[in-house]
Scaffold this motif. Structure first.
Motif, PDB file in Angstrom:
ATOM      1  N   GLU A 232      36.904  39.778  36.668  1.00 37.34           N
ATOM      2  CA  GLU A 232      36.839  41.070  37.349  1.00 37.34           C
ATOM      3  C   GLU A 232      35.403  41.583  37.427  1.00 37.34           C
ATOM      4  O   GLU A 232      34.962  42.068  38.474  1.00 37.34           O
ATOM      5  N   GLU A 236      33.204  42.039  40.877  1.00 39.12           N
ATOM      6  CA  GLU A 236      32.812  43.422  41.138  1.00 39.12           C
ATOM      7  C   GLU A 236      31.305  43.548  41.271  1.00 39.12           C
ATOM      8  O   GLU A 236      30.801  44.293  42.129  1.00 39.12           O
ATOM      9  N   GLN A 239      28.640  41.251  44.840  1.00 40.54           N
ATOM     10  CA  GLN A 239      29.284  41.715  46.059  1.00 40.54           C
ATOM     11  C   GLN A 239      29.134  40.748  47.232  1.00 40.54           C
ATOM     12  O   GLN A 239      29.796  40.920  48.254  1.00 40.54           O
ATOM     13  N   SER A 260      41.139  41.255  40.363  1.00 38.54           N
ATOM     14  CA  SER A 260      39.751  40.917  40.698  1.00 38.54           C
ATOM     15  C   SER A 260      39.542  40.415  42.118  1.00 38.54           C
ATOM     16  O   SER A 260      38.448  40.583  42.670  1.00 38.54           O
ATOM     17  N   ASN A 262      39.038  40.008  45.954  1.00 34.12           N
ATOM     18  CA  ASN A 262      38.543  40.986  46.914  1.00 34.12           C
ATOM     19  C   ASN A 262      38.704  40.457  48.324  1.00 34.12           C
ATOM     20  O   ASN A 262      38.578  39.252  48.568  1.00 34.12           O
ATOM     21  N   ARG A 264      36.855  40.317  50.757  1.00 35.22           N
ATOM     22  CA  ARG A 264      35.715  39.650  51.393  1.00 35.22           C
ATOM     23  C   ARG A 264      35.751  38.127  51.199  1.00 35.22           C
ATOM     24  O   ARG A 264      35.058  37.397  51.894  1.00 35.22           O
ATOM     25  N   LEU A 287      45.980  39.825  48.809  1.00 37.63           N
ATOM     26  CA  LEU A 287      44.659  40.413  48.592  1.00 37.63           C
ATOM     27  C   LEU A 287      43.563  39.773  49.442  1.00 37.63           C
ATOM     28  O   LEU A 287      42.461  40.322  49.530  1.00 37.63           O
TER      29      LEU A 287
END
Length: 402
Positions: A232, A236, A239, A260, A262, A264, A287
């Motif tokens: 995570e 985070e 990026q 965790s 993301n 992207r 996700l």
């Protein structure tokens, strides 16, 4: 390096599984491996280069310069009147200020020849002929060569491989100090493979690599003890990561993926992680709406997991590799072809319960396939080949190993 048994001489580095192992420095800095692109390219990383002779005839025929050819980085080091010390770092962080580097005035030959050896226009063209391993050696010759070679353009597509023991220096008092990664930052590496690291190691890496927050696009963790908390924090803080690989990491759980992952991330590879099952695929499907590539090796994933993919992923996902997913049957194939109709690359390698009927479903519904891997599927027979030949007209690669 001599072999005491037979006296043979070994090459400076030997590729193994696509990796180039780099000797460590006495201070532990800069030790790394580099891997690139396709397996064919990987196997060429340490092979001698073929370099045209561009030195002036006067320099090329000087009897006092032992230059057998430009194909060997050691010959170029000899040209600069310096040899690489045993065990020197090849990938290199910045060399210490106290290390002696030859200046242009100390190079052998006439002034014009010395100027030629450090002419940046010539060096910028010359160094393209060398492999990654050879460039690592050449960067140790002098500051002028290092300045040219540390341009990011010479390292595009290469990924440093750092083992946990190579991330720290042992100080005289016994304390550990994280190595400087400035040399990697200068060369603009945007992808790393970390082997055997823990949550603390990852946090240290993030704090010490200048490009970690935005500049790193790809991260690979292998045989590491990263936990849910570490995963995570990593995603985070970093990026810029859009490609993630987790291999042999058995300490994170499906809950860690839920907390965790993301949106992207566009490419995900999970292999040999014992806590990955159907719920992990549910997290991935919900996700990661922009997922284009999924590589999965998970022994506990069942047919149910392949029904989790959404319509959004059915539009974006073009590569799916299911390797050794032993519980997947023809029912799972039905779920997959309906959820991901735009696949162009599909691997069912080691999905031993898939039969000819499953291949027929693939052939009838995935007409855009260009690559299909059916290796290690013992229930596939000649009938499956007839389905493939009749329907998969865009197929360019078919793997039927075992």
């Amino acid at each position: 390096m001599s072999n005491p048994r037979n006296g043979d001489t070994k090459p400076p580095c030997l590729p193994r599984n696509g990796l180039v192992k780099i000797p460590t420095q006495p201070n532990g800095l800069g030790s790394a491996s580099i891997t690139k692109g396709t397996p064919a390219v990987k196997n060429r990383l340490c092979q001698p280069s073929s370099v045209p002779a561009i030195l002036s005839p006067a320099l090329a025929h000087r009897s006092d310069l032992p230059i057998p050819s430009l194909a060997s980085p050691l010959s170029l080091a000899t040209l600069a009147s310096v040899s690489s010390p045993p065990g020197a770092s090849l990938v290199g962080l910045n060399t210490s200020e106290g290390s002696e580097q030859p200046s242009p005035e100390r190079l052998p030959g006439s002034p014009s020849e010395r100027q030629l050896a450090v002419d940046e226009k010539i060096l910028n063209r010359l160094f393209w002929y060398f492999s990654a391993c050879e460039k690592c050696v050449l960067a140790q010759v002098c500051k002028a060569w290092r300045r040219v070679l540390y341009q990011p353009k010479f390292w595009v597509g290469l990924t440093p491989v750092l083992h946990t023991k190579e991330l720290y220096n042992i100080l005289p008092g016994g304390e550990k100090e994280f190595v400087s990664l400035q040399g990697f930052a200068v060369r603009g590496f945007d992808g790393f493979c970390l082997v055997g690291v823990s949550d603390l190691d990852i946090c240290e890496f993030i704090d010490n690599y200048p490009l970690s927050k935005k500049g790193v696009k790809s991260m690979s963790l292998k045989r590491s003890t990263i936990t849910d908390a570490g995963l995570e924090v990593m995603l985070e803080q970093m990026q810029g990561v859009v490609r993630l690989e987790l291999s042999g990491c058995n300490d994170f759980t499906e809950a860690g993926l839920w907390s965790s992952l993301n949106a992207r991330i566009t490419a995900l590879s999970v292999s040999d992680c014992i806590n990955v099952a159907d719920d992990a695929i549910a997290a991935i499907s919900q996700l990661l709406p922009n997922l284009t590539e999924l590589n999965l090796q998970a022994y506990h994933v069942t047919d149910t997991a392949l029904a989790y993919f959404t319509a959004k992923q059915g539009y974006t996902t073009h590569t799916l590799r299911l390797n050794s997913c032993w519980e997947i049957t023809n029912h799972g194939v039905v779920n997959m072809v309906h959820s991901l109709p735009n696949l162009s690359v599909l691997s069912l390698s080691g999905c031993s319960k898939v039969t000819d009927d499953g291949v027929e479903l693939v052939a009838e519904n995935l007409r855009k396939l260009r690559s299909l891997d059916l290796s290690w599927c013992p229930r596939i027979t000649d009938m499956a080949l007839e389905y493939i030949a009749c329907d998969l007209h865009k197929l360019e690669e078919l793997v039927l190993d075992r």
